[in-house]
Design a protein around this motif. Sequence first.
Motif, PDB file in Angstrom:
ATOM      1  N   THR A 190      81.838 -72.898 -94.463  1.00 39.82           N
ATOM      2  CA  THR A 190      80.925 -71.934 -95.078  1.00 39.82           C
ATOM      3  C   THR A 190      81.706 -70.650 -95.313  1.00 39.82           C
ATOM      4  O   THR A 190      82.875 -70.549 -94.947  1.00 39.82           O
ATOM      5  CB  THR A 190      79.735 -71.594 -94.156  1.00 39.82           C
ATOM      6  OG1 THR A 190      80.202 -70.760 -93.086  1.00 39.82           O
ATOM      7  CG2 THR A 190      79.108 -72.848 -93.568  1.00 39.82           C
ATOM      8  N   GLY A 191      81.058 -69.701 -95.903  1.00 35.94           N
ATOM      9  CA  GLY A 191      81.711 -68.411 -96.100  1.00 35.94           C
ATOM     10  C   GLY A 191      81.594 -67.500 -94.894  1.00 35.94           C
ATOM     11  O   GLY A 191      81.997 -66.348 -94.945  1.00 35.94           O
ATOM     12  N   ALA A 192      81.075 -68.016 -93.794  1.00 40.67           N
ATOM     13  CA  ALA A 192      80.734 -67.147 -92.661  1.00 40.67           C
ATOM     14  C   ALA A 192      81.905 -66.905 -91.717  1.00 40.67           C
ATOM     15  O   ALA A 192      81.731 -66.303 -90.674  1.00 40.67           O
ATOM     16  CB  ALA A 192      79.550 -67.737 -91.892  1.00 40.67           C
TER      17      ALA A 192
ATOM     18  N   ARG B 257      75.044 -77.757-100.041  1.00 37.67           N
ATOM     19  CA  ARG B 257      76.409 -77.561-100.514  1.00 37.67           C
ATOM     20  C   ARG B 257      77.216 -76.819 -99.449  1.00 37.67           C
ATOM     21  O   ARG B 257      76.766 -75.832 -98.892  1.00 37.67           O
ATOM     22  CB  ARG B 257      76.394 -76.737-101.797  1.00 37.67           C
ATOM     23  CG  ARG B 257      77.778 -76.374-102.293  1.00 37.67           C
ATOM     24  CD  ARG B 257      77.714 -75.616-103.579  1.00 37.67           C
ATOM     25  NE  ARG B 257      77.257 -76.465-104.675  1.00 37.67           N
ATOM     26  CZ  ARG B 257      77.156 -76.043-105.929  1.00 37.67           C
ATOM     27  NH1 ARG B 257      77.457 -74.806-106.243  1.00 37.67           N
ATOM     28  NH2 ARG B 257      76.742 -76.874-106.865  1.00 37.67           N
TER      29      ARG B 257
ATOM     30  N   SER C 201      81.068 -75.137 -98.670  1.00 37.47           N
ATOM     31  CA  SER C 201      82.310 -74.681 -99.294  1.00 37.47           C
ATOM     32  C   SER C 201      83.445 -74.910 -98.303  1.00 37.47           C
ATOM     33  O   SER C 201      83.563 -74.211 -97.308  1.00 37.47           O
ATOM     34  CB  SER C 201      82.205 -73.217 -99.708  1.00 37.47           C
ATOM     35  OG  SER C 201      81.449 -72.464 -98.798  1.00 37.47           O
TER      36      SER C 201
ATOM     37  N   ARG D 233      87.260 -75.120 -96.981  1.00 37.89           N
ATOM     38  CA  ARG D 233      88.550 -74.440 -97.138  1.00 37.89           C
ATOM     39  C   ARG D 233      89.493 -74.914 -96.045  1.00 37.89           C
ATOM     40  O   ARG D 233      89.065 -75.151 -94.919  1.00 37.89           O
ATOM     41  CB  ARG D 233      88.376 -72.925 -97.013  1.00 37.89           C
ATOM     42  CG  ARG D 233      87.617 -72.300 -98.157  1.00 37.89           C
ATOM     43  CD  ARG D 233      87.418 -70.806 -97.942  1.00 37.89           C
ATOM     44  NE  ARG D 233      86.479 -70.531 -96.864  1.00 37.89           N
ATOM     45  CZ  ARG D 233      86.250 -69.326 -96.355  1.00 37.89           C
ATOM     46  NH1 ARG D 233      86.922 -68.284 -96.816  1.00 37.89           N
ATOM     47  NH2 ARG D 233      85.366 -69.158 -95.385  1.00 37.89           N
TER      48      ARG D 233
ATOM     49  N   GLU E  89      93.384 -65.290 -98.221  1.00 32.15           N
ATOM     50  CA  GLU E  89      92.234 -65.764 -98.988  1.00 32.15           C
ATOM     51  C   GLU E  89      92.261 -65.218-100.412  1.00 32.15           C
ATOM     52  O   GLU E  89      91.611 -65.751-101.299  1.00 32.15           O
ATOM     53  CB  GLU E  89      90.942 -65.368 -98.288  1.00 32.15           C
ATOM     54  CG  GLU E  89      90.823 -66.067 -96.942  1.00 32.15           C
ATOM     55  CD  GLU E  89      89.433 -65.941 -96.360  1.00 32.15           C
ATOM     56  OE1 GLU E  89      88.457 -66.249 -97.061  1.00 32.15           O
ATOM     57  OE2 GLU E  89      89.337 -65.532 -95.192  1.00 32.15           O
ATOM     58  N   VAL E  90      93.005 -64.158-100.620  1.00 28.69           N
ATOM     59  CA  VAL E  90      93.081 -63.554-101.945  1.00 28.69           C
ATOM     60  C   VAL E  90      94.418 -63.942-102.565  1.00 28.69           C
ATOM     61  O   VAL E  90      95.460 -63.785-101.932  1.00 28.69           O
ATOM     62  CB  VAL E  90      92.964 -62.022-101.833  1.00 28.69           C
ATOM     63  CG1 VAL E  90      93.088 -61.378-103.209  1.00 28.69           C
ATOM     64  CG2 VAL E  90      91.646 -61.639-101.180  1.00 28.69           C
TER      65      VAL E  90
ATOM     66  N   VAL F 283      89.160 -73.088-102.307  1.00 32.87           N
ATOM     67  CA  VAL F 283      87.769 -73.376-101.967  1.00 32.87           C
ATOM     68  C   VAL F 283      87.321 -74.577-102.791  1.00 32.87           C
ATOM     69  O   VAL F 283      87.536 -74.613-103.992  1.00 32.87           O
ATOM     70  CB  VAL F 283      86.843 -72.190-102.304  1.00 32.87           C
ATOM     71  CG1 VAL F 283      85.416 -72.483-101.881  1.00 32.87           C
ATOM     72  CG2 VAL F 283      87.344 -70.915-101.649  1.00 32.87           C
TER      73      VAL F 283
ATOM     74  N   MET G 242      71.987 -79.569-106.362  1.00 38.57           N
ATOM     75  CA  MET G 242      71.500 -78.927-105.146  1.00 38.57           C
ATOM     76  C   MET G 242      72.579 -78.093-104.463  1.00 38.57           C
ATOM     77  O   MET G 242      73.721 -78.525-104.329  1.00 38.57           O
ATOM     78  CB  MET G 242      70.982 -79.973-104.164  1.00 38.57           C
ATOM     79  CG  MET G 242      70.283 -79.338-102.972  1.00 38.57           C
ATOM     80  SD  MET G 242      69.588 -80.577-101.852  1.00 38.57           S
ATOM     81  CE  MET G 242      71.063 -81.350-101.225  1.00 38.57           C
ATOM     82  N   VAL G 243      72.215 -76.928-104.037  1.00 38.01           N
ATOM     83  CA  VAL G 243      73.100 -76.076-103.249  1.00 38.01           C
ATOM     84  C   VAL G 243      72.616 -76.042-101.801  1.00 38.01           C
ATOM     85  O   VAL G 243      73.421 -75.959-100.881  1.00 38.01           O
ATOM     86  CB  VAL G 243      73.157 -74.657-103.860  1.00 38.01           C
ATOM     87  CG1 VAL G 243      73.851 -73.666-102.944  1.00 38.01           C
ATOM     88  CG2 VAL G 243      73.867 -74.717-105.214  1.00 38.01           C
TER      89      VAL G 243
ATOM     90  N   LEU H   6      81.189 -68.466-105.412  1.00 42.69           N
ATOM     91  CA  LEU H   6      82.337 -69.319-105.046  1.00 42.69           C
ATOM     92  C   LEU H   6      83.626 -68.849-105.709  1.00 42.69           C
ATOM     93  O   LEU H   6      84.711 -69.247-105.293  1.00 42.69           O
ATOM     94  CB  LEU H   6      82.078 -70.781-105.434  1.00 42.69           C
ATOM     95  CG  LEU H   6      81.284 -71.638-104.445  1.00 42.69           C
ATOM     96  CD1 LEU H   6      81.070 -73.032-105.017  1.00 42.69           C
ATOM     97  CD2 LEU H   6      81.996 -71.742-103.107  1.00 42.69           C
TER      98      LEU H   6
ATOM     99  N   THR I  41      87.084 -63.995-103.842  1.00 42.94           N
ATOM    100  CA  THR I  41      88.009 -64.163-102.720  1.00 42.94           C
ATOM    101  C   THR I  41      88.197 -62.835-102.014  1.00 42.94           C
ATOM    102  O   THR I  41      88.438 -61.851-102.681  1.00 42.94           O
ATOM    103  CB  THR I  41      89.379 -64.665-103.203  1.00 42.94           C
ATOM    104  OG1 THR I  41      89.874 -63.779-104.212  1.00 42.94           O
ATOM    105  CG2 THR I  41      89.297 -66.072-103.746  1.00 42.94           C
TER     106      THR I  41
ATOM    107  N   LEU J  26      86.083 -65.613 -99.746  1.00 43.02           N
ATOM    108  CA  LEU J  26      84.760 -66.180 -99.964  1.00 43.02           C
ATOM    109  C   LEU J  26      83.723 -65.394 -99.161  1.00 43.02           C
ATOM    110  O   LEU J  26      83.823 -65.291 -97.950  1.00 43.02           O
ATOM    111  CB  LEU J  26      84.757 -67.639 -99.518  1.00 43.02           C
ATOM    112  CG  LEU J  26      83.466 -68.422 -99.750  1.00 43.02           C
ATOM    113  CD1 LEU J  26      83.162 -68.539-101.233  1.00 43.02           C
ATOM    114  CD2 LEU J  26      83.556 -69.801 -99.117  1.00 43.02           C
ATOM    115  N   PRO J  27      82.721 -64.831 -99.844  1.00 45.35           N
ATOM    116  CA  PRO J  27      81.699 -64.082 -99.100  1.00 45.35           C
ATOM    117  C   PRO J  27      80.709 -65.028 -98.417  1.00 45.35           C
ATOM    118  O   PRO J  27      80.638 -66.212 -98.729  1.00 45.35           O
ATOM    119  CB  PRO J  27      80.982 -63.281-100.197  1.00 45.35           C
ATOM    120  CG  PRO J  27      81.803 -63.448-101.446  1.00 45.35           C
ATOM    121  CD  PRO J  27      82.516 -64.759-101.288  1.00 45.35           C
ATOM    122  N   GLU J  28      79.949 -64.474 -97.485  1.00 44.95           N
ATOM    123  CA  GLU J  28      78.814 -65.203 -96.916  1.00 44.95           C
ATOM    124  C   GLU J  28      77.774 -65.461 -98.003  1.00 44.95           C
ATOM    125  O   GLU J  28      77.800 -64.861 -99.057  1.00 44.95           O
ATOM    126  CB  GLU J  28      78.136 -64.335 -95.844  1.00 44.95           C
ATOM    127  CG  GLU J  28      78.954 -64.117 -94.613  1.00 44.95           C
ATOM    128  CD  GLU J  28      78.133 -63.345 -93.579  1.00 44.95           C
ATOM    129  OE1 GLU J  28      76.966 -63.725 -93.348  1.00 44.95           O
ATOM    130  OE2 GLU J  28      78.664 -62.386 -93.007  1.00 44.95           O
TER     131      GLU J  28
ATOM    132  N   PRO K 176      76.477 -70.898-101.450  1.00 42.13           N
ATOM    133  CA  PRO K 176      77.700 -71.111-102.240  1.00 42.13           C
ATOM    134  C   PRO K 176      77.405 -71.470-103.694  1.00 42.13           C
ATOM    135  O   PRO K 176      77.631 -72.597-104.122  1.00 42.13           O
ATOM    136  CB  PRO K 176      78.394 -72.247-101.483  1.00 42.13           C
ATOM    137  CG  PRO K 176      77.278 -73.010-100.840  1.00 42.13           C
ATOM    138  CD  PRO K 176      76.197 -72.013-100.523  1.00 42.13           C
TER     139      PRO K 176
END
Lengths: 351, 351
Positions: A279-281, A312, A314, A316, A329-330, A345, B16-17, B93, B96, B98-100, B103
């Motif tokens: 996840t993005g968390a 869904r 994500s 990584r 990440e960038v 991602v 679906m997400v 998505l 970068t 990737l944020p919370e 997605p």
Amino acid sequence: MTASERVRAARGALTMVQAEPFNAEAPPEALTTDITPTELHYVRSNFALPEHDGLLHVGGTVANPLTLTLDDLRALPAVTRAVTLECAGNGRLGQTPLPEGEPWGRYAVSTARWTGARLCEVLDRAGCSADGVDVRFQGADHGPYHQHEDLRFVRSLDLVHAADPSAEILIAYDMNGEPLDADHGAPFRLIVPHWYGVASVKWLERIDVITTDYAGEFQVGHYMYEWPDRPHEPVTAMRVRARITDPAPGAELPAGTCTIRGKAWSGTGPVTKVELSFTGAGDWHPARLDIRQEPYAWQDWSFEWTVSRPGRYSLRARATDAAGNVQSEVPPWNRLGYGNNAVEVQHVDIR
Amino acid sequence: MTASERVRAARGALTMVQAEPFNAEAPPEALTTDITPTELHYVRSNFALPEHDGLLHVGGTVANPLTLTLDDLRALPAVTRAVTLECAGNGRLGQTPLPEGEPWGRYAVSTARWTGARLCEVLDRAGCSADGVDVRFQGADHGPYHQHEDLRFVRSLDLVHAADPSAEILIAYDMNGEPLDADHGAPFRLIVPHWYGVASVKWLERIDVITTDYAGEFQVGHYMYEWPDRPHEPVTAMRVRARITDPAPGAELPAGTCTIRGKAWSGTGPVTKVELSFTGAGDWHPARLDIRQEPYAWQDWSFEWTVSRPGRYSLRARATDAAGNVQSEVPPWNRLGYGNNAVEVQHVDIR
């Protein structure tokens, strides 16, 4: 088949990026095996396929200039190594703003088994002078290139690097047990382990030991990291990188446990850690690294992922190497778009 | 079919997400038409599908508090508008790091034809007091949310905006000529043209005119641009954006002339320019913008592209609006990943 028919047939399984000169990515499935079959190995060319007279001249500031044939090279002790090669521009399409240059996606990376003579042994036979500084490698390929009407592909390495037996730089003539084909540098080419592919000069025709640092177009013009905020740097070793190979991007999977698999590689030290996030968390979980069999090849890793909640995710993967390099990440943006080893991602849908 | 069977059937064509609460993107082909069929319209939910008692209460600092039924709303003059809605998290998505947050890929955007009563007319009948500042809109949906055990979905608009007849904010009850379905806010919802979808409160049950700025979780906690280098800002109007819809990403095309088509939209002014680029070299060519038929809907554009040289081309479309806003090439990163309107890159292969 004629030679040109053979070339065309060999190219059919690749994802073309440019027709002439020919540049093409490996298909995604090529990353699921340890060794990439020759017909699936990415191809990078700066110029049209050259003629090659079958001779390798070794000269410059050496005691014994040499002219070697393929048979001469085959008569030297042969070394076979699995070597991951990656184009310095791999991942350029993932940089923003989009840099100039061939629009490589993510698949300009492959691993073949290369057989050849050791460069250090050839240099030893030539007898490098004490005032040697750099070794210049000239390919037979040439043509128009930006402001140059007719430029030849030439790269160099520091003499201490080129002559180091432990660097295991090869003058390779076989690829996966067969003579090199035209796209991969027949009749022989350099293979520089750990470095981006640009160093592995194809269609090698001249090696010259020189007494100054070489400053040609492919050494100090292109293949430079032109950072926006710090001094420019030459493109050298491959930056640490992990790739998820299974599941495929966008895959739909049932809830439960699945094995996530991938590759990781680095030119700056063995990969010591691969972590997965879902996840993005900011969750990062260590993957299991397989014991590495080959010092210059990508290595496998895997992770048993248990997921119950549909939706869904994500995915990584982030690799760290023994030198402490870790993927950012960038994307590391630079004007010509080299060395993009940012964490990738990809999403999967759990049903 | 039961109500829940109808809900499930309506969701089948979407990507679906998240399963629960249900979040889903439109399929890519949904962007090729002017109006998105209801079953292809993206769905964004913060909470499970709520019960709704069929009543809309209008209160707060008003002279005549109202309780309206669906029939009451249908009895008011009806307005129908095609409105492009986009989730503020669309394109998350692509940011970068990737944020919370959910997605979202690139397809949390759709355009439906909405019919309803004008919000300004309802507010006028309620008789807003002179000390009204904000109008608070409460949905019937609620549930656990981050640190909140049971939070209700509430958003606000400035009273001057909410009561402005020219803003054409609707209390919509029909979508594409049919009564709203459960996923899209039945029996009625707000539709706020030009704004990211978060403002268009679904399952609307209360409207309150209040004398202070509303400061709830969905107003000042989430749905804020938390920029790393400048003051935070609320998420409001949709940022200018162009999308190539034809050819598809990764398409293989013969050399020759092909028509590139796409959509463009902006909440901050009509799109006045769309430019196309085919390489990373900074070439930008103006596309032909179709005359816009609907003031709140995306508009079509096209470009006749002639290309003779085989290879991979990196296509980009960049829109500018009448306010002078132009898409940047670098995603506008913010902690929660809103408003990513960066120029998108997609490659096509010319054979």
